[in-house]
Design an enzyme around this catalytic site. Structure first.
Site, PDB file in Angstrom:
ATOM      1  N   ASP A 143     -10.503   3.805   4.577  1.00  0.00           N
ATOM      2  CA  ASP A 143     -11.031   2.434   4.522  1.00  0.00           C
ATOM      3  C   ASP A 143     -12.556   2.435   4.438  1.00  0.00           C
ATOM      4  OD1 ASP A 143      -9.113   0.327   4.521  1.00  0.00           O
ATOM      5  OD2 ASP A 143      -8.527   0.851   6.570  1.00  0.00           O
ATOM      6  N   GLN A 155      -4.201  -0.960   9.779  1.00  0.00           N
ATOM      7  CA  GLN A 155      -4.320  -2.302   9.206  1.00  0.00           C
ATOM      8  C   GLN A 155      -4.989  -3.255  10.198  1.00  0.00           C
ATOM      9  OE1 GLN A 155      -3.682  -3.112   6.065  1.00  0.00           O
ATOM     10  NE2 GLN A 155      -3.979  -5.305   6.263  1.00  0.00           N
ATOM     11  N   LYS A 189       0.837  -1.208   0.000  1.00  0.00           N
ATOM     12  CA  LYS A 189       0.000   0.000   0.000  1.00  0.00           C
ATOM     13  C   LYS A 189       0.870   1.255   0.000  1.00  0.00           C
ATOM     14  CE  LYS A 189      -3.862  -2.324   2.313  1.00  0.00           C
ATOM     15  NZ  LYS A 189      -4.682  -2.533   3.522  1.00  0.00           N
TER      16      LYS A 189
HETATM   17  N1  GUN Z   1      -7.179  -6.049   6.492  1.00  0.00           N
HETATM   18  C1  GUN Z   1      -7.591  -6.764   5.427  1.00  0.00           C
HETATM   19  N2  GUN Z   1      -8.133  -5.942   4.486  1.00  0.00           N
HETATM   20  C2  GUN Z   1      -8.034  -4.686   4.985  1.00  0.00           C
HETATM   21  C3  GUN Z   1      -8.403  -3.412   4.478  1.00  0.00           C
HETATM   22  O1  GUN Z   1      -8.953  -3.255   3.372  1.00  0.00           O
HETATM   23  N3  GUN Z   1      -8.122  -2.355   5.291  1.00  0.00           N
HETATM   24  C4  GUN Z   1      -7.538  -2.499   6.510  1.00  0.00           C
HETATM   25  N4  GUN Z   1      -7.326  -1.394   7.239  1.00  0.00           N
HETATM   26  N5  GUN Z   1      -7.185  -3.670   7.015  1.00  0.00           N
HETATM   27  C5  GUN Z   1      -7.429  -4.758   6.244  1.00  0.00           C
END
Ligand code: GUN
Length: 305
Positions: free
Chosen positions: A128, A105, A61
């Site tokens: 998110d 995350q 990311k």
């Molecule tokens: N863990 C798995 N997918 C995601 C996501 O799209 N965002 C976040 N913050 N954590 C995740």
């Protein structure tokens, strides 16, 4: 039971190249934002602990953010970080004018409540789309910051199918990250939406009705070929690591989705491969949300992406 048509082969939905195009458009808009308004869109990426899969995800990311000409602020924290300390960091990032998006995350260590932490993120920085305000907006009025994986799936579906009106859509999995927001988006596109989960009775029979099947269960290759309606569009959100069963490399692992691809590809009309379709779309949609959040925070409208 549905007969598997062994001669046919589904169209492979190339999310990787769709995501590459989207990322190029986002990069161009980010450059315009910098040139015209002196603003570099910034995303803070918070990772608590050392889970190897999460480390790979956040690294990808941050790298993609930098490649789009935006700024990534990596904030790794030790696994034993207290909820109070994490909330203090979120408060600091909420107040930082260079940070337009905040991503914490998931999953978080067990001693930290994800709900409490997500609720502490300023909703305008919630890239998110997990904050209660953004969840509510998504269901009630159509969201501005929409969860990245479902948003990416919707873009692929619209690209493959065009108008989704009236289609029978099945979402398998009811997580807050994928299943629930996916159902909201499909409903907004006038699909007839069914949500299935681990307690659903006769899931194969429910699945055989679906024109659109979204698999987000976290169970490797759970959806079999004979669950799929011939010609259906199948979106596989799963990323599961299983033993490769190689004689030469006994510990070798391979990635599979939630759908038994080799069976499903013979029945479906179109299908996403794993890896390399939904995953790249999630990252592209995170970049898109970061850009949208930055534009909104300086009073600009929705960027053209
Ligand atoms: N863990 C798995 N997918 C995601 C996501 O799209 N965002 C976040 N913050 N954590 C995740």
């Amino acid at each position: 039971m549905t007969e598997i048509n062994r001669g046919a082969s589904a169209k492979i939905i190339d999310g990787k190249s769709f995501a590459a195009g989207l990322r190029a458009r986002i990069g161009a808009e980010a450059a315009k934002l910098k040139a015209e308004h002196g603003l570099v869109a910034g995303l803070a990426v918070v990772l608590v602990g050392e889970d190897p899969a999460s480390q790979v995800y956040v690294r990808n990311k941050s790298k993609a953010i930098a490649e789009a000409g935006m700024q990534a602020f990596d904030r790794p924290l030790p696994a034993q970080t207290s909820e109070a300390d994490l909330l203090a960091l979120v408060g600091e990032l909420n107040a930082d004018p260079n940070v337009h998006g905040i991503l914490v995350q998931l999953p978080l260590p067990e001693h930290i409540s994800a709900h409490v932490v997500i609720d502490a993120i300023d909703p305008v920085k919630d890239v998110d789309g997990f904050h209660f305000i953004n969840t509510g907006k998504l269901w009630a009025a159509g969201g501005t910051l929409v969860p990245c994986t479902p948003q990416g799936c919707m873009m692929l579906l619209r690209d493959v199918l065009g108008d989704l009106k009236g289609k029978e859509a099945l979402v398998i999995g009811r997580s807050n990250i994928v299943g629930k927001p996916m159902a909201a988006l499909l409903l907004a596109e006038n699909c007839t939406v069914t949500m299935a989960h681990s307690r659903t009775n006769d899931l194969p029979a429910v699945a055989r009705r679906a024109d659109i099947l979204i698999a987000a269960t976290g169970r490797p290759e759970m959806v079999r070929g004979d669950w799929i309606k011939p010609g259906a569009t199948v979106i596989d959100v799963g990323i599961n690591r299983i033993p490769a069963l190689s004689d030469h490399h006994p510990r070798k692992m391979r990635l599979v989705g939630d759908v038994a691809f080799e069976e499903a590809v013979k029945v479906a009309g179109a299908i996403t491969p794993v890896p390399g379709s939904v995953g790249p779309m999630t990252i592209a949609c995170l970049l898109r949300n970061t850009l949208i959040a930055a534009c909104r925070q300086i009073g600009l409208g929705h960027p053209a992406v």
